[in-house]
Scaffold this motif. Structure first.
Motif, PDB file in Angstrom:
ATOM      1  N   PHE A  40       8.647  -9.195  -8.726  1.00 21.95           N
ATOM      2  CA  PHE A  40       8.206  -9.041  -7.342  1.00 21.95           C
ATOM      3  C   PHE A  40       7.183  -7.918  -7.273  1.00 21.95           C
ATOM      4  N   ASN A  65      10.053 -13.442   7.787  1.00 23.14           N
ATOM      5  CA  ASN A  65       9.827 -12.004   7.875  1.00 23.14           C
ATOM      6  C   ASN A  65      11.108 -11.178   7.815  1.00 23.14           C
ATOM      7  N   TYR A  96       5.255 -13.219  -0.204  1.00 20.94           N
ATOM      8  CA  TYR A  96       5.899 -12.365  -1.193  1.00 20.94           C
ATOM      9  C   TYR A  96       5.239 -12.638  -2.544  1.00 20.94           C
ATOM     10  N   PRO A 100      15.283  -8.529   4.699  1.00 16.72           N
ATOM     11  CA  PRO A 100      15.090  -7.261   3.969  1.00 16.72           C
ATOM     12  C   PRO A 100      15.369  -7.360   2.473  1.00 16.72           C
ATOM     13  N   LYS A 112      12.574  -7.975  -0.052  1.00 19.11           N
ATOM     14  CA  LYS A 112      11.605  -6.911  -0.302  1.00 19.11           C
ATOM     15  C   LYS A 112      12.175  -5.796  -1.184  1.00 19.11           C
ATOM     16  N   LYS A 113      13.450  -5.884  -1.536  1.00 19.85           N
ATOM     17  CA  LYS A 113      14.110  -4.798  -2.255  1.00 19.85           C
ATOM     18  C   LYS A 113      14.279  -5.065  -3.748  1.00 19.85           C
ATOM     19  N   GLY A 125       5.163  -7.187  -4.388  1.00 14.53           N
ATOM     20  CA  GLY A 125       4.874  -6.680  -3.051  1.00 14.53           C
ATOM     21  C   GLY A 125       4.761  -7.812  -2.057  1.00 14.53           C
ATOM     22  N   PHE A 126       4.453  -7.456  -0.815  1.00 16.97           N
ATOM     23  CA  PHE A 126       4.362  -8.476   0.225  1.00 16.97           C
ATOM     24  C   PHE A 126       3.227  -8.124   1.179  1.00 16.97           C
ATOM     25  N   SER A 127       2.768  -9.138   1.900  1.00 17.35           N
ATOM     26  CA  SER A 127       1.667  -8.941   2.831  1.00 17.35           C
ATOM     27  C   SER A 127       1.749 -10.000   3.926  1.00 17.35           C
ATOM     28  N   THR A 173       5.784 -14.348   5.837  1.00 17.87           N
ATOM     29  CA  THR A 173       5.288 -13.327   4.921  1.00 17.87           C
ATOM     30  C   THR A 173       4.996 -13.935   3.559  1.00 17.87           C
TER      31      THR A 173
END
Length: 286
Positions: free
Chosen positions: A81, A51, A109, A54, A57-58, A83-85, A107
């Motif tokens: 990429f 998780n 990805y 950072p 996720k960028k 998104g994530f959930s 997470t």
């Protein structure tokens, strides 16, 4: 002064900002990665991460490499990429060998395959540097290109030694680099009978190749969408489990002359179907 070509250079030449790219390095012999690689689940393996990262996720792209030596690694594939959930048991990929990962605080990805740099797959070699403990980095970090391999044609291993998982079969029959030219020539030079095993449950399919392109032409029908080769039970199987084809293993049972007639090849095929019971217990429907 020695001139060095960097991975950043290749990205920028192709209009991609290095800051938009995450570099991922998988260790080839790590047992969990090796298992997923053999099952054609590298993307699914890559998607499950911690998780508190950072950077993951960028970036717009994830550029995945696989280790070759201690510090070098070869390019595998570029993903977009999406998104994530949060992860849960409800989004476990079909056939994923480590369902327990989906019960941890991690997470998902979401990655989508792209064709970016597909011509460099297994050819582009970079130095990851001394920080091999860091499995991901930004592409803004300088990564020296060690080689872009122009492979010599591989020697054909022999029909009796063929036992290829789907990814290997797809790569060989669709290869346009010349690396597998001798394989393609050998497969195109014979008609014959082949075996497909669904490694998920062991079920078998016996098929025959009697067209002008021999076994090569027939296997290309499996290597390219929709992957079922027109076989009724495989069509039904892939309608239920769309990624099951990645678990198929391909073998050659018997080669036959290109002069053999369609009826002669099919007669041999029927013999193998009876031997292996693939109509009653496998994936053949007749």
């Amino acid at each position: 002064m020695e001139t060095r070509l960097l991975l950043q250079d290749i990205l920028q030449i192709n209009g991609i900002d290095p800051k938009d790219v995450l570099l991922v390095r998988h260790v080839r012999e790590r047992p969990d990665f090796k298992k997923c690689r053999e099952m054609g689940l590298i993307r699914e393996y890559t998607q499950v991460q911690g998780n508190n990262k950072p950077l993951l996720k960028k970036c717009k792209y994830w550029m995945v490499f696989i280790s070759t030596t201690k510090t070098n690694c070869e390019f595998y594939k570029m993903y977009s990429f999406k998104g994530f959930s949060p992860i849960s048991k409800h989004n476990i990929p079909e056939g994923f060998p480590y369902p327990e990962w989906y019960q941890q605080d991690v997470t998902l990805y979401e990655l989508e395959e792209t064709d970016l740099f597909s011509d460099l797959k297994n050819k582009l070699i970079i130095s990851w540097g001394t920080s091999t403990q860091s499995w991901y980095q930004s592409a803004t970090n300088n990564k020296r290109i060690m080689a872009i391999k122009d492979p010599e044609p591989k020697k054909f291993i022999g029909y009796d030694k063929i036992a290829w998982d789907f990814d290997d079969m797809e790569m060989i029959v669709n290869d346009e680099t010349g690396e597998y030219q001798k394989y393609q020539t050998a497969l195109a030079a014979v008609k014959g009978v082949y075996l497909i095993q669904d490694t998920a449950d062991g079920k078998l399919y016996v098929g025959s190749a009697y067209g002008d392109d021999g076994i090569l032409g027939r296997w290309r029908q499996y290597a390219n969408f929709p992957y079922h080769g027109g076989n009724k039970k495989m069509i039904a199987l892939l309608s239920r489990h769309k990624n099951e084809y990645r678990k198929f293993r391909f073998c050659v049972l018997q080669i036959m002359s290109m002069a053999a007639s369609k009826d002669e090849v099919i007669a041999v095929e029927q013999q193998y179907k009876r031997k292996f019971g693939t109509i009653d217990f496998g994936l053949n429907d007749n």
